[in-house]
Design a protein around this motif. Structure first.
Motif, short mmCIF file in Angstrom:
data_model
loop_
_atom_site.label_atom_id
_atom_site.label_comp_id
_atom_site.label_asym_id
_atom_site.label_seq_id
_atom_site.Cartn_x
_atom_site.Cartn_y
_atom_site.Cartn_z
N GLN A 5 12.61 -19.90 -3.17
CA GLN A 5 13.44 -19.17 -3.65
C GLN A 5 14.60 -19.79 -4.03
O GLN A 5 15.59 -18.73 -2.67
CB GLN A 5 13.29 -17.52 -4.89
CG GLN A 5 11.70 -17.74 -5.06
CD GLN A 5 11.48 -18.03 -6.89
OE1 GLN A 5 12.18 -18.10 -7.26
NE2 GLN A 5 10.42 -18.69 -6.77
N SER A 6 15.77 -19.85 -4.58
CA SER A 6 16.79 -20.23 -4.23
C SER A 6 18.37 -19.60 -4.90
O SER A 6 18.03 -18.78 -5.68
CB SER A 6 17.30 -21.28 -4.92
OG SER A 6 16.73 -22.79 -4.55
N ILE A 7 18.97 -18.65 -4.22
CA ILE A 7 19.70 -17.89 -4.32
C ILE A 7 21.01 -18.25 -4.47
O ILE A 7 21.62 -18.54 -5.73
CB ILE A 7 20.18 -16.31 -3.43
CG1 ILE A 7 18.36 -16.30 -2.69
CG2 ILE A 7 20.54 -15.38 -3.38
CD1 ILE A 7 18.15 -15.30 -2.00
N PHE A 8 21.75 -18.95 -3.46
CA PHE A 8 22.92 -19.52 -3.65
C PHE A 8 22.70 -21.13 -3.73
O PHE A 8 24.23 -21.60 -4.12
CB PHE A 8 23.81 -18.97 -1.76
CG PHE A 8 23.96 -17.53 -2.32
CD1 PHE A 8 24.58 -16.81 -3.88
CD2 PHE A 8 23.95 -16.34 -1.28
CE1 PHE A 8 25.32 -15.15 -3.46
CE2 PHE A 8 24.06 -15.46 -2.02
CZ PHE A 8 24.51 -14.84 -3.27
N SER A 9 21.91 -21.72 -2.76
CA SER A 9 22.19 -23.12 -2.46
C SER A 9 21.28 -23.50 -3.37
O SER A 9 20.54 -23.07 -4.26
CB SER A 9 21.63 -23.34 -1.02
OG SER A 9 22.94 -22.54 -0.11
N PRO A 10 21.65 -25.16 -4.44
CA PRO A 10 20.59 -25.74 -5.00
C PRO A 10 19.21 -25.36 -3.73
O PRO A 10 18.87 -25.36 -2.76
CB PRO A 10 20.91 -27.15 -4.60
CG PRO A 10 22.30 -26.97 -4.11
CD PRO A 10 22.53 -25.81 -3.49
N SER A 11 18.49 -25.81 -5.50
CA SER A 11 16.52 -25.66 -5.00
C SER A 11 16.37 -26.88 -3.58
O SER A 11 15.13 -26.38 -3.10
CB SER A 11 15.96 -25.91 -5.61
OG SER A 11 15.98 -27.10 -6.47
N ASN A 12 17.32 -27.68 -3.46
CA ASN A 12 16.55 -28.47 -3.09
C ASN A 12 16.89 -28.64 -1.65
O ASN A 12 16.45 -29.81 -0.30
CB ASN A 12 17.14 -30.32 -3.05
CG ASN A 12 17.91 -30.30 -3.29
OD1 ASN A 12 18.56 -30.08 -3.17
ND2 ASN A 12 18.50 -32.05 -3.43
N PHE A 72 14.30 -16.21 3.80
CA PHE A 72 13.92 -15.92 2.05
C PHE A 72 13.14 -17.05 1.34
O PHE A 72 12.77 -16.78 0.98
CB PHE A 72 15.02 -14.64 1.47
CG PHE A 72 14.54 -14.20 0.72
CD1 PHE A 72 12.94 -13.70 -0.27
CD2 PHE A 72 14.72 -14.79 -1.26
CE1 PHE A 72 12.89 -13.12 -2.11
CE2 PHE A 72 14.13 -14.42 -2.14
CZ PHE A 72 12.93 -13.48 -2.20
N SER A 73 15.15 -17.29 1.38
CA SER A 73 14.45 -18.47 0.40
C SER A 73 13.47 -19.83 1.30
O SER A 73 13.07 -20.32 0.29
CB SER A 73 15.82 -19.56 -0.14
OG SER A 73 17.06 -18.79 -0.49
#
Length: 250
Positions: free
Chosen positions: A212-219, A206-207
């Motif tokens: 869209q980040s949920i639990f992890s860093p955006s990178n 999904f991310s």
């Protein structure tokens, strides 16, 4: 099942820690990243060996700490079933699968934008040349619209970390020990591995697709996670099919 750390996992931990220390000690990290991080193949910084070396690189202390904890926690149990040679093969192939899927995803983003620019009359050679200098042409922004960020970031992307290989190990753990209960640190609810692990993979997918980040860093390289998990599943599936009497399956 015996306790403690297994041989292959121990040596993988040592290699990752040594490389991390080397990254900090030599050239303030820049030299190791330039040599060993995985660059986009059309980027002039790309080298073939990076497909393997990026698996032993990490971005910061929390990155390596989390990955090495997961390697110890899940890898030890899996190696006890596989043996060290089979485990190393599985680990490296999962990491390579992760890299291939992530690069394929980046190529899709990059080629979508590149095709748009070329169709507008721009030269592909000049586009690549500008990007290779770490720059971009502001005239590209209106032409690419929402695809601009993905186009430029794909070319300039770097990937480091053992996460893809570890996702393969996590899948192996789930298939070998489906009834074992796991839980997230920030969600202390025990969930059986056969439900927990597919949920983690689904969140990564999904991310990766939405950004869209949920639990992890955006990178985070989410599609690398998915690629490692997929490779691990395929390896487990075919190994179980071809050597079903060799391993203990719960």
């Amino acid at each position: 099942m015996r306790q403690g750390i297994t041989d292959a996992v121990k040596h993988l931990l040592i290699i990752n820690v040594v490389v991390f220390i080397g990254t900090l000690a030599i050239g303030n990290g820049e030299a190791f990243y330039q040599w060993f991080a995985l660059y986009f193949p059309q980027n002039p910084a790309f080298q073939p060996w990076q497909i393997v070396t990026h698996m032993f690189m990490h971005g910061n202390f929390m990155h390596i700490a989390f990955n090495m904890f997961a390697l110890w926690m899940f890898g030890t149990a899996v190696e006890q079933i596989f043996g060290w040679q089979k485990f190393i093969i599985f680990y490296l192939l999962s990491g390579l699968g992760a890299a291939v899927i992530q690069i394929a995803f980046l190529y899709f983003q990059f080629n979508t934008g590149l095709s748009t620019l070329v169709e507008s009359g721009l030269s592909q050679t000049e586009i690549i040349s500008v990007l290779s200098e770490g720059k971009y042409n502001t005239a590209w922004v209106p032409l690419l619209g929402d695809n601009f960020d993905g186009f430029v970031s794909a070319f300039n992307s770097t990937m480091v970390g053992a996460s893809g290989a570890i996702m393969g190990v996590l899948v192996a753990f789930g298939m070998l020990f489906p009834e074992n209960k796991l839980m997230l640190i920030f969600l202390p609810i025990p969930i059986k591995a056969k439900y927990f692990i597919p949920a983690i993979i689904a969140l990564d997918l999904f991310s990766g697709l939405t950004g869209q980040s949920i639990f992890s860093p955006s990178n985070t390289a989410y599609m690398a996670h998915v690629g490692g998990a997929l490779t691990g599943f395929l390896l487990m599936y075919f190994w179980k099919k071809n050597e079903k009497d060799k391993y203990r399956w719960n």
